[in-house]
Scaffold this motif. Structure first.
Motif, PDB file in Angstrom:
ATOM      1  N   LEU A 117       0.884  -1.232   0.146  1.00 23.44           N
ATOM      2  CA  LEU A 117       0.101  -0.048   0.175  1.00 23.44           C
ATOM      3  C   LEU A 117       0.954   1.288  -0.044  1.00 23.44           C
ATOM      4  O   LEU A 117       0.685   2.221  -0.762  1.00 23.44           O
ATOM      5  CB  LEU A 117      -1.065  -0.121   1.123  1.00 23.44           C
ATOM      6  N   LEU A 118       1.772   1.347   0.747  1.00 29.39           N
ATOM      7  CA  LEU A 118       2.698   2.501   1.059  1.00 29.39           C
ATOM      8  C   LEU A 118       3.755   2.580  -0.179  1.00 29.39           C
ATOM      9  O   LEU A 118       4.185   3.651  -0.357  1.00 29.39           O
ATOM     10  CB  LEU A 118       3.646   2.339   2.219  1.00 29.39           C
ATOM     11  N   ASP A 119       3.799   1.660  -0.959  1.00 29.20           N
ATOM     12  CA  ASP A 119       4.591   1.625  -2.045  1.00 29.20           C
ATOM     13  C   ASP A 119       3.795   2.132  -3.465  1.00 29.20           C
ATOM     14  O   ASP A 119       4.283   2.293  -4.579  1.00 29.20           O
ATOM     15  CB  ASP A 119       5.261   0.183  -2.305  1.00 29.20           C
ATOM     16  N   ASN A 120       2.695   2.401  -3.275  1.00 27.04           N
ATOM     17  CA  ASN A 120       1.856   2.831  -4.336  1.00 27.04           C
ATOM     18  C   ASN A 120       2.388   4.528  -4.593  1.00 27.04           C
ATOM     19  O   ASN A 120       1.835   5.354  -4.030  1.00 27.04           O
ATOM     20  CB  ASN A 120       0.240   3.059  -3.927  1.00 27.04           C
ATOM     21  N   THR A 121       3.383   4.497  -5.543  1.00 31.35           N
ATOM     22  CA  THR A 121       4.054   5.947  -5.932  1.00 31.35           C
ATOM     23  C   THR A 121       2.797   6.731  -6.601  1.00 31.35           C
ATOM     24  O   THR A 121       2.956   7.973  -6.591  1.00 31.35           O
ATOM     25  CB  THR A 121       5.007   5.576  -7.082  1.00 31.35           C
ATOM     26  N   THR A 122       1.795   6.187  -7.141  1.00 35.63           N
ATOM     27  CA  THR A 122       0.699   7.111  -7.864  1.00 35.63           C
ATOM     28  C   THR A 122       0.004   7.832  -6.844  1.00 35.63           C
ATOM     29  O   THR A 122      -0.295   9.011  -7.058  1.00 35.63           O
ATOM     30  CB  THR A 122      -0.171   6.194  -8.652  1.00 35.63           C
ATOM     31  N   VAL A 123      -0.233   7.391  -5.716  1.00 41.39           N
ATOM     32  CA  VAL A 123      -0.803   7.914  -4.569  1.00 41.39           C
ATOM     33  C   VAL A 123       0.234   8.672  -3.895  1.00 41.39           C
ATOM     34  O   VAL A 123       0.181   9.862  -3.512  1.00 41.39           O
ATOM     35  CB  VAL A 123      -1.468   6.767  -3.582  1.00 41.39           C
ATOM     36  N   PHE A 124       1.425   8.309  -3.235  1.00 42.75           N
ATOM     37  CA  PHE A 124       2.168   9.032  -2.218  1.00 42.75           C
ATOM     38  C   PHE A 124       3.433   9.744  -2.811  1.00 42.75           C
ATOM     39  O   PHE A 124       3.842  10.435  -2.001  1.00 42.75           O
ATOM     40  CB  PHE A 124       2.470   7.709  -1.323  1.00 42.75           C
ATOM     41  N   ASN A 125       3.624   9.671  -4.228  1.00 46.25           N
ATOM     42  CA  ASN A 125       4.742  10.337  -4.601  1.00 46.25           C
ATOM     43  C   ASN A 125       4.258  11.157  -5.626  1.00 46.25           C
ATOM     44  O   ASN A 125       5.159  11.398  -6.471  1.00 46.25           O
ATOM     45  CB  ASN A 125       5.868   9.134  -5.140  1.00 46.25           C
ATOM     46  N   ASN A 126       3.281  11.684  -5.195  1.00 42.38           N
ATOM     47  CA  ASN A 126       2.808  13.023  -6.107  1.00 42.38           C
ATOM     48  C   ASN A 126       2.404  13.805  -5.375  1.00 42.38           C
ATOM     49  O   ASN A 126       1.819  13.773  -4.260  1.00 42.38           O
ATOM     50  CB  ASN A 126       1.320  12.154  -7.078  1.00 42.38           C
ATOM     51  N   GLN A 127       2.460  15.235  -5.887  1.00 44.97           N
ATOM     52  CA  GLN A 127       1.924  16.361  -5.074  1.00 44.97           C
ATOM     53  C   GLN A 127       1.311  17.469  -5.878  1.00 44.97           C
ATOM     54  O   GLN A 127       1.801  17.557  -7.363  1.00 44.97           O
ATOM     55  CB  GLN A 127       3.137  17.003  -4.126  1.00 44.97           C
ATOM     56  N   GLY A 128       0.981  18.620  -5.390  1.00 43.20           N
ATOM     57  CA  GLY A 128       0.084  19.485  -6.228  1.00 43.20           C
ATOM     58  C   GLY A 128       0.897  20.388  -6.768  1.00 43.20           C
ATOM     59  O   GLY A 128       2.161  20.508  -6.842  1.00 43.20           O
ATOM     60  N   THR A 129       0.165  21.023  -7.811  1.00 48.42           N
ATOM     61  CA  THR A 129       0.826  21.984  -8.882  1.00 48.42           C
ATOM     62  C   THR A 129       0.286  23.336  -8.854  1.00 48.42           C
ATOM     63  O   THR A 129       0.975  24.073  -9.583  1.00 48.42           O
ATOM     64  CB  THR A 129       0.846  21.285 -10.367  1.00 48.42           C
ATOM     65  N   LEU A 130      -0.522  23.676  -8.222  1.00 45.46           N
ATOM     66  CA  LEU A 130      -1.258  25.141  -8.247  1.00 45.46           C
ATOM     67  C   LEU A 130      -0.029  26.001  -7.789  1.00 45.46           C
ATOM     68  O   LEU A 130       0.005  27.170  -8.405  1.00 45.46           O
ATOM     69  CB  LEU A 130      -2.396  25.243  -7.261  1.00 45.46           C
ATOM     70  N   PRO A 131       0.901  25.705  -6.421  1.00 40.68           N
ATOM     71  CA  PRO A 131       1.894  26.943  -6.372  1.00 40.68           C
ATOM     72  C   PRO A 131       2.589  27.073  -7.686  1.00 40.68           C
ATOM     73  O   PRO A 131       3.155  28.280  -7.559  1.00 40.68           O
ATOM     74  CB  PRO A 131       2.450  26.100  -5.283  1.00 40.68           C
ATOM     75  N   LEU A 132       2.910  25.979  -8.335  1.00 40.24           N
ATOM     76  CA  LEU A 132       4.055  26.365  -9.527  1.00 40.24           C
ATOM     77  C   LEU A 132       3.297  27.318 -10.485  1.00 40.24           C
ATOM     78  O   LEU A 132       3.960  28.118 -11.208  1.00 40.24           O
ATOM     79  CB  LEU A 132       4.401  25.098 -10.253  1.00 40.24           C
ATOM     80  N   LEU A 133       1.865  26.967 -10.819  1.00 40.57           N
ATOM     81  CA  LEU A 133       1.107  28.044 -11.538  1.00 40.57           C
ATOM     82  C   LEU A 133       1.183  29.412 -11.202  1.00 40.57           C
ATOM     83  O   LEU A 133       1.046  30.491 -11.977  1.00 40.57           O
ATOM     84  CB  LEU A 133      -0.107  27.407 -12.006  1.00 40.57           C
ATOM     85  N   SER A 134       1.344  29.720 -10.056  1.00 41.01           N
ATOM     86  CA  SER A 134       0.952  30.957  -9.223  1.00 41.01           C
ATOM     87  C   SER A 134       2.433  31.680  -9.007  1.00 41.01           C
ATOM     88  O   SER A 134       2.226  32.881  -8.699  1.00 41.01           O
ATOM     89  CB  SER A 134       0.346  30.781  -8.039  1.00 41.01           C
ATOM     90  N   THR A 135       3.415  31.087  -9.252  1.00 37.37           N
ATOM     91  CA  THR A 135       4.642  32.036  -8.827  1.00 37.37           C
ATOM     92  C   THR A 135       5.186  32.700  -9.986  1.00 37.37           C
ATOM     93  O   THR A 135       4.637  32.792 -10.735  1.00 37.37           O
ATOM     94  CB  THR A 135       5.785  30.794  -8.486  1.00 37.37           C
ATOM     95  N   ASN A 136       6.188  33.451  -9.775  1.00 31.75           N
ATOM     96  CA  ASN A 136       7.025  34.466 -10.509  1.00 31.75           C
ATOM     97  C   ASN A 136       8.039  33.698 -11.252  1.00 31.75           C
ATOM     98  O   ASN A 136       8.951  34.480 -11.791  1.00 31.75           O
ATOM     99  CB  ASN A 136       7.451  35.697 -10.101  1.00 31.75           C
TER     100      ASN A 136
END
Length: 453
Positions: free
Chosen positions: A44-63
C-alpha cells in the motif's frame, strides 16, 4: 497468485477514495479491501501514484514562469488559467486534485497505521512494523504540509497562529465523522509530532527513493522549521539529514547534450516525489522568468542542466531532476544545504553559512570556474543564499512557500505582475490570494469554512 490477489485488493483500495465525489464523504464498503499483513501495508505504501505525487497550483502561481497569450489561451483547463492570473474563483466549479490527492494520502496512511496497530496488538512490535509505521506517519505529515502551503494562510512570524484556520486533520481512516478545520498552530503541531516520530522509526537507507527514510523525515522537518521561523532547529534538522545522506551530485558529470541529463534516482535526491502534470508544464511557450535566468552566472551548470534556449531567445524549463518529463518536488541535498546556510546566516554565523553555500556551489559550477565566496556582510550573504534558492529549487513548487514567508520581511516583499491578453493582473504581498480557496463542492458537502479571497 496469492501475491497478485493481494496487490489487486490494494489497487482497489487505492481507487475507492478517488472515485468518491468528495474526500470528506463516506466511502463504500471499506471492509472488503483493508490490508491485513505487513506485506499488504508495504504494498500500500509503495503505491507511487498515490504517495509520490503532489500539487501543482503553487507552480502556476509563482513568478518563476510566464506564458505567452497563445500559451495561456491554450491551457487545458480553466483551473490552470484561473490559478495563473490569481483569480478570485480560480476553479469555476471545476475539480482540483491539489485538494483531494493529499487527503487520499492521509486516508491511505491512516489505513496503514490502523492495520499496523492491529498487527502489533496481535503479534507484538517488530523492526519492519516500526519502519512501516514511520513511513505512514511520514506520508501523512508530508500531505498535511503540502495542504497547508496551499489552503491555509502562511505561518505568521509575529501573529496569532492559534486564531488562524489550518486544515482538516484526519487521525483515522473513518472519514464519516464531521470534519472541522483545526487551527494553524494545531495543524503545524501535528506535522511536527508525526515527523519527529517518523524520524525515530524510519531506516537510514531505503531503496528505491520513493520510500521514506530517516533523512527524508529530517528533510521535511527542516522545511517545517524554516517556514515556522525556527532557524536553530532548521539548521539541526537539515545538517542531520545531510550527515545521514552522504551522496552528492557533481553537475560536471552530467551530459548536457542529452534531453534527460539526470538519472531517475540520482545522488542529489533524498526523497523522490513529483508534481502533478498539467498542460502548463508541457507548453513550449511557457518560459522561465528572465530575472531568474539572469542570476545564472558564467560557468553555472544549472542553466544547461535544466533549461533549453528556444528560437525566441527565451528559456524553457524542460530538463528535470527526475530524469523524466515530471517535475521534481521531493527532498534534495541542495535544499538541505541552503536551509542550513540560511539558518546560520540569520543567526549571524557567516562562516558556517558560507561554508555550506560554497560546498553546494562548487558542485554546480564548471570545474575551474568556481571561486569560493568570501562574503562577510550578513545581509549580503543572506541575499545571496535566497538568490541561490531561486536557482537551485526552480520549478519545484517551493518558490510559492518562499514568497509567503519572505513577504513577512519588508525587505523581501514583492508584488507579482502578469500581462495577459492586454490586461494586467497583480498579486500584492500578503494578499488573501496567497491562500487557495477550498473547492466549492467540498465546502457544500462538508460544511467546513472557506478561505477569504
Amino acid at each position: 497468485m496469492k501475491n497478485i490477489l493481494k496487490k489487486s485488493k490494494l489497487i482497489l483500495l487505492a481507487g475507492l477514495l478517488v472515485s468518491c465525489e468528495g474526500f470528506l464523504d463516506p466511502k463504500p464498503n471499506q471492509s472488503l479491501v483493508v490490508p491485513n499483513t505487513l506485506t499488504d501495508v508495504q504494498n500500500l505504501l509503495d503505491n507511487t501514484t498515490v504517495f509520490n505525487n503532489q500539487g501543482t497550483l503553487p507552480l502556476l502561481s509563482t513568478n518563476e514562469f510566464w506564458a505567452t497569450d497563445e500559451a495561456y489561451n491554450g491551457f487545458a483547463t480553466v483551473v490552470e488559467q484561473g490559478t495563473y492570473r490569481w483569480a478570485d474563483d480560480p476553479y469555476q466549479g471545476s475539480f482540483t486534485s491539489d485538494w483531494s490527492d493529499p487527503y487520499s494520502q492521509v486516508f491511505y496512511a491512516n489505513v496503514a497505521l490502523e492495520t499496523l496497530a492491529k498487527i502489533e496488538e496481535e503479534s507484538g512490535v517488530s523492526p519492519q512494523l516500526n519502519e512501516l509505521k514511520g513511513a505512514a506517519l511520514f506520508h501523512r505529515s508530508y500531505a498535511y504540509f503540502n495542504l497547508l502551503q496551499q489552503f491555509s494562510p502562511p505561518y505568521s512570524r509575529d501573529g496569532d497562529n492559534e486564531g488562524s484556520l489550518g486544515i482538516v486533520l484526519r487521525e483515522s481512516a473513518d472519514i464519516s465523522t464531521r470534519p472541522v478545520r483545526a487551527s494553524l498552530l494545531e495543524s503545524y503541531s501535528q506535522i511536527q509530532t508525526d515527523l519527529t516520530m517518523a524520524a525515530e522509526l524510519l531506516p537510514q537507507q531505503a531503496s528505491p527513493k520513493n520510500r521514506a527514510t530517516k533523512s527524508a523525515a529530517l528533510g521535511v522537518l527542516a522545511r517545517f522549521y524554516l517556514i515556522t521561523f525556527q532557524y536553530e532547529q532548521a539548521i539541526q534538522a537539515a545538517e542531520a539529514a545531510l550527515n545521514l545522506y552522504q551522496n552528492r551530485l557533481d553537475f560536471n558529470t552530467l551530459n548536457f547534450a542529452s534531453s534527460r541529463p539526470f538519472a531517475r534516482f540520482n545522488n542529489e535526491m533524498i526523497f523522490y516525489s513529483v508534481l502533478s502534470s498539467v498542460s502548463f508544464h508541457r507548453s513550449a511557450q511557457v518560459y522561465a522568468d528572465s530575472t531568474i535566468v539572469k542570476l545564472f552566472e558564467e560557468g553555472d551548470l544549472r542553466l544547461p542542466a535544466y533549461f533549453s534556449k528556444s528560437s525566441s531567445g527565451y528559456y524553457n524549463f524542460n530538463k528535470h531532476l527526475t530524469g523524466l518529463p515530471f517535475l521534481f518536488g521531493g527532498i534534495s541535498v541542495g535544499e538541505m544545504q541552503l536551509i542550513a546556510a540560511e539558518g546560520y546566516a540569520r543567526q549571524g554565523n557567516v562562516q558556517a553559512a558560507s561554508a555550506l553555500l560554497n560546498e553546494l556551489l562548487s558542485l554546480r559550477y564548471q570545474t575551474g570556474t568556481w571561486v569560493d565566496l568570501e562574503i562577510t556582510d550578513e545581509d549580503e550573504l543572506l541575499g545571496r543564499i535566497l538568490e541561490e534558492r531561486k536557482k537551485e529549487l526552480f520549478g519545484r513548487g517551493i518558490r510559492w512557500t518562499d514568497l509567503r514567508r519572505l513577504n513577512q520581511y519588508p525587505t523581501y516583499q514583492k508584488s507579482l505582475i502578469r500581462e495577459i491578453n492586454g490586461e494586467q493582473f497583480t498579486l500584492e504581498p500578503n494578499s488573501n490570494r496567497y491562500v487557495f480557496p477550498i473547492p466549492d463542492d467540498e465546502i457544500q458537502r462538508s460544511g467546513i469554512s472557506q478561505n477569504p479571497r
